[in-house]
Each structure stands twice: as structure tokens, then as C-alpha cells.
Design a protein around this motif. Structure first.
Motif, PDB file in Angstrom:
ATOM      1  N   ALA A 254       0.835  -1.215   0.000  1.00  0.00           N
ATOM      2  CA  ALA A 254       0.000   0.000   0.000  1.00  0.00           C
ATOM      3  C   ALA A 254       0.861   1.252   0.000  1.00  0.00           C
ATOM      4  O   ALA A 254       0.562   2.229  -0.716  1.00  0.00           O
ATOM      5  CB  ALA A 254      -0.918  -0.010   1.220  1.00  0.00           C
ATOM      6  N   ALA A 258       0.955   3.973  -3.028  1.00  0.00           N
ATOM      7  CA  ALA A 258       0.640   5.398  -2.810  1.00  0.00           C
ATOM      8  C   ALA A 258       1.710   6.294  -3.437  1.00  0.00           C
ATOM      9  O   ALA A 258       1.413   7.314  -4.059  1.00  0.00           O
ATOM     10  CB  ALA A 258       0.524   5.672  -1.324  1.00  0.00           C
ATOM     11  N   GLU A 259       2.960   5.881  -3.301  1.00  0.00           N
ATOM     12  CA  GLU A 259       4.053   6.673  -3.903  1.00  0.00           C
ATOM     13  C   GLU A 259       3.903   6.726  -5.420  1.00  0.00           C
ATOM     14  O   GLU A 259       4.014   7.772  -6.052  1.00  0.00           O
ATOM     15  CB  GLU A 259       5.406   6.042  -3.554  1.00  0.00           C
ATOM     16  N   ALA A 261       1.134   6.150  -7.221  1.00  0.00           N
ATOM     17  CA  ALA A 261      -0.115   6.816  -7.633  1.00  0.00           C
ATOM     18  C   ALA A 261       0.055   8.332  -7.659  1.00  0.00           C
ATOM     19  O   ALA A 261      -0.551   9.018  -8.474  1.00  0.00           O
ATOM     20  CB  ALA A 261      -1.252   6.419  -6.700  1.00  0.00           C
ATOM     21  N   ALA A 262       0.938   8.827  -6.783  1.00  0.00           N
ATOM     22  CA  ALA A 262       1.142  10.287  -6.700  1.00  0.00           C
ATOM     23  C   ALA A 262       2.183  10.768  -7.703  1.00  0.00           C
ATOM     24  O   ALA A 262       2.373  11.972  -7.886  1.00  0.00           O
ATOM     25  CB  ALA A 262       1.598  10.652  -5.290  1.00  0.00           C
TER      26      ALA A 262
END
Ligand code: T1G
Length: 697
Positions: A254, A258-259, A261-262
Motif C-alpha cells: 500500500a 501510494a508513492e 499513484a502520486a
């Protein structure tokens, strides 16, 4: 409406993911699946659950469009964890595409029955700059082993049912109705007292894999098409599945997700995914405009392009009649077609029986009359207006009513070609990119009189031959080549100012381009540009900038095909040649240019801004329907890295339009009118507008 349909078949409940066209796991599907699993576990009459998809897909994964909008709860990881925690056995009936989150749903099921004929399974998240973020990096290695899982996740490749049976992804492979097979299998399991079998409960011992597996994976990554982050993060996520419990592994997954996706790379890749599909939308041509039936193909010309174009159609299953003017040219072309197909068989890319079938559809002829039954004819002869017009006069005389007559011209005026026929409404341009059987881009050039159904037919044919059709209006070079001319002109200026071919190519290839401009010109042929520059009037500045390159061409240094161009060649290996640099040095002295070293950042910036400035002009003139079409052209036809989005995406999202305008103005002050700022960029920068909404599309 995104949802699931629930059907009770005696003691088994079938839950169908339903969100046409590919059952993307939108919010309604997630909540529906969660509710269905809860209800089934609360119902004593139900002994097992089968999960399947409506239509041709099990599920193509998370709804990519939802990423930008922001994910609503429950998230997919939570829904899959709850599915896996079901006390009653859950069997996936994989009825088609099971990709990304779709495959992760199937991994959350306890067992998997897969349709032999249509199923395709994969975790392609890396291709859109992210990683399987719903437990896939943790469950897949627990099911098929770390090495096999690593390969699937880092490549993003799909596998079929046979491969899934082999690597353990499939518990059963079904012929025929996969849902019925899954229901029967569920009953067998219940009868045998076999219940829930959560993958997350398994543990992977470090001793079970080679100690250098992940280091080797990182070392062999090279230039991954997803850019500098995603593939490495995929490896790190899978590594977290080894020697730890599921909870800590999935927490690592996760965090890595997140890294990614950003990251700008994920945003660019997801933009590119939709941009490619948006190109098929033509504002004034709705679904009511029906493409004509196309079953047989004619190709005029058996040179490099004619051979590539014929292969593109043959490989898609079309019969092709190739017409040439001279017997030896025809034989040479047919021979190259046969050789290419034979080499595909030799390399295991094509079965012999398929190759034989394709070649049975190939006909060569010296007689235009043999094209009289063709539905779609592509002209691919010498790039000279008079030669093309002569071909179209002959086609007009022999082609059947309603046949589409397409020119593969790369720069010439399609309206002038159409004008020599009595049927301009059936004429358009289909600009293939060399090698035409490999490159995905097809510029579909709409003439002033091209009928709507002619255009719709060409776009439909593009999809059938696995090309990305992008509509262009008529102008010199259409979209791609007109922009590349501006880019190549700036390269000439930098070669005079002090950059070497190797420095320019090195800078752009390090930035992500598949091939630098000088190497590209050596591949395409420096003489091609030389001849085009003689066909068309040149400004004094352009003549000045191209003086050395014209001399290089006149020396017979045409590039790879002559063993030397901007570089010398050892086979396909390019070798910097100081003689070329010396020619630019001499010309710089003659033009009183004080040479200097150009930093890679300047080289990239100047190339990118010239591309995008010309692109904005094309958008303003209506030659391109939308900015994302321009980017699609560069991503699928010019080796621009999708993880950079495209030239238009770059100036809007990486540089910013105001900063772009300021930079271009500064270059205009320094270098003069070739750097004139496109009014559309100026307007969008001033009004804080967006290029994304500036076109007609
Ligand atoms: N989300 C939203 N729309 C999608 C979609 C998706 N995942 N996949 C396809 N579409 C739309 C597409 O835009 C088009 O729409 C139509 O469906 C047909 O697609 C948590 C986070 C499935 C192989 O990366 O590779 O799961 O233009 O024209 O050629 O770990 O679409 O008709 O309006 O491409 O037959 C991972 C992406 C998501 C698969 C079908 N999944 N899709 O190809 O048809 S991330 C993917 C494809 C994820 C989880 C993570 C292809 C296809 P429209 P199409 P096709």
C-alpha cells in the motif's frame, strides 16, 4: 450502472460483476460484491459462492477513471480481504479478461476455474505507472511462486488459461460454460469438506527462492516502458511478500502503491491510456455513421512501405493484392513479405499453419485491373505528387464503387490527389509509420471532400489491423511530421551551436525518447529529408540551418542504409564521427557562430518546446482535433515515452503553460521568428486555460 447481479442456484450463489464494457471495479461493483458475500455467509441455505463477470470480461480491474476523481470507500483491498475471509468456499469462474484488480478479486477467491478459450489473466498495473494495490503482489507469489509472480507483475503481460493451469493459477480449466463448471466444482469441494482456503494465510520462506532474485530483477530492468519508478516498486512489493506475514507485506504494498499513484509518471501513463482511446472519437461522426464493409485489400507499390502495409493487413487476416509496375520490383516485394512472415515463424512468434493461411491470401499482380474487387486500396508509391496522381487516375478507372482509395503519403496534399479522381469523397490519407507492420500509429488524413463514412471506414480498419488511428487535417506533414520538422530544425541549430549528434541523441534518449533525432534521421534516410526540402520552398533560415546536412546527403552519407550518415555504422551500431562534427564546426565559422557546449537540459527543453509550440499551432488551425491526439501521435509513432505523457502534456503538466510561454518568448528573442510563440499557448497562459479543452475534439 455499476453493480453485481446475484443468482441463487440451489445451495450455491452466483455473483456476477456487472459494469459494461469490461466490468471495471467501480464503487457500485465493490459495494455490491461486499454485500453479496455478507448475505451469502448469513444465509444457512447457501454452501458456496461463485464469482464471475458479465459479458466478455471477468473484470479489467479498478476503474482507472476513478483514480483522478478520488477513490470512495470501500476500497478494493478491503472488499477482497472480506471476500477471502468468507467462511464458505468462494470459487472464481474466470469467464474472460481478469486483469489488475480483476485478477486480484480472483486471487481473493479460494479457488479458480478458468475458461480455456477466452480467459486472459494479468496484472498490467505497471503499464499505467502503478502496481497491483489490492493484495496482488502478496497473494500471487503465494499461489504461483515468487519468480513467476515477479515476471507477471513487472512485465504486466497477460497469460492464457493453459499457462494459468501450468503455473497453478487455475484449479480447473473449463471447456464450455465456466459458471456451470465452477458451480459443480464448488459442490464437489463442499461434499469433500473442503472449505475456505485463504492465500494470505500462506507464508513464503526466504530459503525457498534464490537469494539474489530481487537484486537480479533490479539489475536487469533496463529502460522499463513504465518509467523510472513503477517496475522497481513492483519488485520491492513482491520482496515484501517473502519471509513476512500478509498484513505487513500488504502494508508495504500500500505504501509503495501510494508513492506511485502520486507520481507524475502514473498520471502521464493513465492520461496516455485514455488519450489513445479518445482519438477514435470524431466530433461530427457519430455511431450512426456506419463504416463500409471491408474484406479485401489492395496495395499499390511493393517498396519498403508497400511491403510493411501489406504485412499489417495480412497479419490481421485480410487477403491482400499487391500491384507493382515492374516484375522485378513485384517479386522483390513479395519475397520480403514471405521472408518476414517466415522469420516470425522461425522466432516462434507465429505458428506455421497460421503463416501458411496468411500467405494464401497474398496475391501479386502487374495489372491494376486485379484491384477491381478490392474494398480498401492503399497507394504506397514514390513520394512525388505527379506519380501519386497517376496512380489515383488508374485506381479511379478500375476500383469498384464505394472502394476506399487511401494514399500513404507522408507530406503531400491529399486534396490534390483526390482532385484527379471522380470520387474525392472516397479518398483520404492513411499515413503508416515505418516499419508499417510494427508501428502502431496510423495518421488518417481527412480531405476536404472525404465522406464521413469513408473516414469512419478507415478508422474501423485501423482498429482491425491493431493500429491507433488518429485523424489529421491536410497540411504539409499533417501532424506528426510537421511537428518533427520543427524539432529537427532546432537540432540543426544546436549542431551548429556546438552540440554533437551523440550529445543531442544522448540527452534525449536519457530523457526517455526511444531514439535521438540524428539516429532517427540515419534510420529514415537523410536523403529523404533532402529530397523533400527540394520539393518545397524553404525559408532562408531553414536553408542556412540545413546547409551541413544537405552536404552530408550530397556526400552520399544517407544514414544506416549507406553505412554512414551523422554517424558511421558497424552493422546497426552507431559510431560518432568527428568528420561530421568538423563539418558543423566549419559551417559555424562561416556563419560566425561562436560554438559552445550545450547542457542536456537545454537540448531537451529546446526540442520539447519546438515540438509543443508547433503542436499548439496545429491545434489552433484545426489540423489536430485535440491536444491528446497530438500526444497519442508522439507516443505511438515517434518513440516518445508514455510515462512523459507527450509534448502537449509536458508543457501543460510538467512545465506549465505560463512558464512555457516565457521560455518560448526568451528563445524567440535570442533566435528569432522560428521561435514565434503559438497564439494558443499565449492565450491559454494568459487566461489560465487548458490545451486539453482548446481543440474541436
Ligand atoms: N478502467 C476504466 N475503463 C476501462 C478500463 C479500466 N480499467 N479498461 C478498459 N476500459 C474502457 C476503455 O477506456 C474503453 O472505453 C473500453 O473500456 C474498452 O476498452 C487495484 C489499481 C481491458 C485489455 O490496466 O488493457 O486494477 O473508449 O478499447 O482493446 O491493483 O482496455 O469504449 O469508452 O481498450 O478490447 C488495471 C486496462 C487497472 C487494464 C480491453 N487494469 N484496460 O482492450 O478495449 S488498475 C488495466 C486494458 C488496477 C488494482 C489496480 C484494455 C482491455 P471506451 P478498449 P480492448
Amino acid at each position: 450502472m455499476a453493480k453485481v447481479d446475484v443468482e441463487a442456484l440451489g445451495d450455491v450463489v452466483v455473483v456476477r460483476l456487472s459494469n459494461p464494457p469490461v466490468n471495471a471495479l467501480a464503487h457500485g461493483v465493490r459495494t455490491g460484491l461486499q454485500a453479496a458475500v455478507r448475505a451469502a455467509n448469513a444465509n444457512p441455505a447457501i454452501k458456496a459462492i461463485v464469482v464471475t463477470g458479465q459479458g466478455r470480461a471477468f473484470s479489467a480491474g479498478a476503474d482507472i477513471a476513478e483514480f483522478a476523481a478520488g477513490l470512495k470507500q470501500p476500497g478494493l483491498p478491503e472488499v477482497i480481504d472480506e471476500l477471502e475471509a468468507s467462511a464458505k468456499p468462494v470459487v472464481a469462474a474466470v469467464n474472460g479478461l481478469a486483469l489488475g484488480g480483476g485478477l486480484e478479486v480472483a486471487l481473493g477467491c479460494h479457488y479458480r476455474v478458468i475458461d480455456r478459450s477466452v480467459a486472459q489473466l494479468g496484472l498490467p498495473e505497471v503499464k499505467i505507472g502503478i502496481l497491483p494495490g489490492a493484495g496482488g503482489t502478496q497473494r500471487l507469489p503465494r499461489l504461483i511462486g515468487v519468480e513467476a509472480a515477479l515476471d507477471m507483475i513487472v512485465s504486466g503481460n497477460f497469460i492464457n488459461a493453459a499457462a494459468a493451469e501450468k503455473n497453478g493459477l487455475a484449479d480447473r480449466v473449463a471447456e464450455g460454460n465456466v459458471v456451470e463448471a465452477a458451480v459443480a466444482y464448488a459442490r464437489e469441494l463442499v461434499a469433500a469438506g473442503k472449505g475456505a482456503r485463504p492465500l494470505s494465510a500462506k507464508r513464503i520462506e526466504p530459503s525457498s527462492i534464490p537469494s539474489d532474485l530481487f537484486d537480479k530483477g533490479l539489475a536487469t530492468l533496463g529502460k522499463h516502458p513504465s518509467g523510472p519508478m513503477a517496475a522497481k516498486h513492483c519488485i520491492a512489493a513482491v520482496e515484501a511478500a517473502v519471509g513476512s506475514d500478509y498484513r505487513s507485506g500488504v502494508a508495504r504494498e500500500a505504501a509503495l502503491f501510494a508513492e506511485l499513484a502520486a507520481s507524475p509518471y502514473a498520471k502521464a501513463l493513465q492520461y496516455a491510456f485514455f488519450a489513445e482511446r479518445k482519438a477514435a472519437d470524431i466530433p461530427d461522426i457519430g455511431k450512426d455513421v456506419r463504416p463500409r464493409a471491408v474484406e479485401t485489400i489492395g496495395v499499390v507499390g511493393a517498396g519498403t512501405m508497400g511491403v510493411g502495409i501489406s504485412l499489417a493487413f495480412l497479419q490481421a487476416g485480410f487477403p491482400v493484392t499487391v500491384v507493382e509496375m515492374k516484375p522485378e520490383a513485384l517479386e522483390r516485394g513479395l519475397g520480403r513479405i514471405r521472408e518476414t512472415i517466415a522469420s516470425n515463424v522461425k522466432r516462434g512468434r507465429m505458428a506455421q499453419d497460421k503463416a501458411d493461411k496468411l500467405l494464401s491470401g497474398l496475391t501479386g499482380s502487374l495489372d491494376f485491373n486485379d484491384l477491381r474487387n478490392a474494398d480498401f486500396i492503399v497507394e504506397a508509391v514514390f513520394e512525388k505528387m505527379s506519380v501519386k496522381q497517376d496512380v489515383f487516375r488508374k485506381l479511379d478507372a478500375v476500383a469498384k464503387k464505394g472502394a476506399v482509395l487511401a494514399s500513404n503519403t507522408s507530406t503531400l496534399d491529399v486534396d490534390q490527389i483526390a482532385a484527379v479522381t471522380g470520387r474525392p469523397e472516397d479518398v483520404l490519407g492513411t499515413h503508416f509509420f515505418s516499419p508499417a507492420n510494427i508501428m502502431r500509429l496510423l495518421e488518417v488524413v481527412r480531405g476536404a471532400k472525404t465522406a464521413k463514412d469513408t473516414l469512419a471506414t478507415a478508422m474501423a480498419v485501423a482498429k482491425r489491423i491493431n493500429k491507433v488511428g488518429v485523424v489529421a487535417g491536410v497540411c504539409f506533414g499533417f501532424i506528426g511530421n510537421r511537428m518533427v520538422e520543427a524539432y529537427l530544425e532546432e537540432v540543426q541549430a544546436m549542431l551548429l551551436e556546438g552540440a554533437t549528434p551523440a550529445e543531442i541523441d544522448g540527452a534525449l534518449e536519457a530523457w526517455g525518447l526511444a531514439m535521438g533525432p540524428n539516429a532517427m534521421m540515419d534510420l529514415a534516410g537523410i536523403d529523404v529529408g533532402y529530397l523533400i526540402r527540394r520539393e518545397h520552398p524553404l525559408s532562408e533560415e531553414r536553408r542556412r540551418l540545413y546547409r551541413v546536412t544537405d552536404k552530408i546527403s550530397e556526400l552520399g552519407r544517407h544514414g544506416q542504409k549507406t553505412g554512414a550518415g551523422y554517424y558511421t555504422y558497424d552493422g546497426r551500431t552507431r559510431i560518432p564521427d568527428h568528420a561530421i562534427v568538423a563539418m558543423f564546426e566549419e559551417e559555424a565559422r562561416a556563419q560566425k557562430i561562436n560554438r559552445r557546449t550545450l547542457a542536456p537540459e537545454e537540448i531537451v527543453e529546446r526540442c520539447l518546446l519546438r515540438l509543443a509550440n508547433e503542436g499548439a499551432q496545429l491545434l489552433d488551425e484545426g489540423i489536430a482535433l485535440r491536444a491528446s491526439d497530438i500526444d497519442t501521435i508522439y507516443l505511438t509513432g515517434y518513440g516518445f515515452p508514455a510515462w512523459r505523457g507527450g509534448p502537449m502534456w509536458q508543457i501543460e503538466n510538467a512545465i506549465g503553460l505560463e512558464e512555457t510561454a516565457a521560455k518560448v518568448r526568451a528563445y524567440e528573442t535570442k533566435y528569432g521568428p522560428r521561435w514565434k510563440l503559438a497564439p494558443l499557448i499565449e492565450k491559454c497562459a494568459r487566461e489560465r486555460g487548458s490545451l486539453a479543452t482548446a481543440g474541436k475534439g
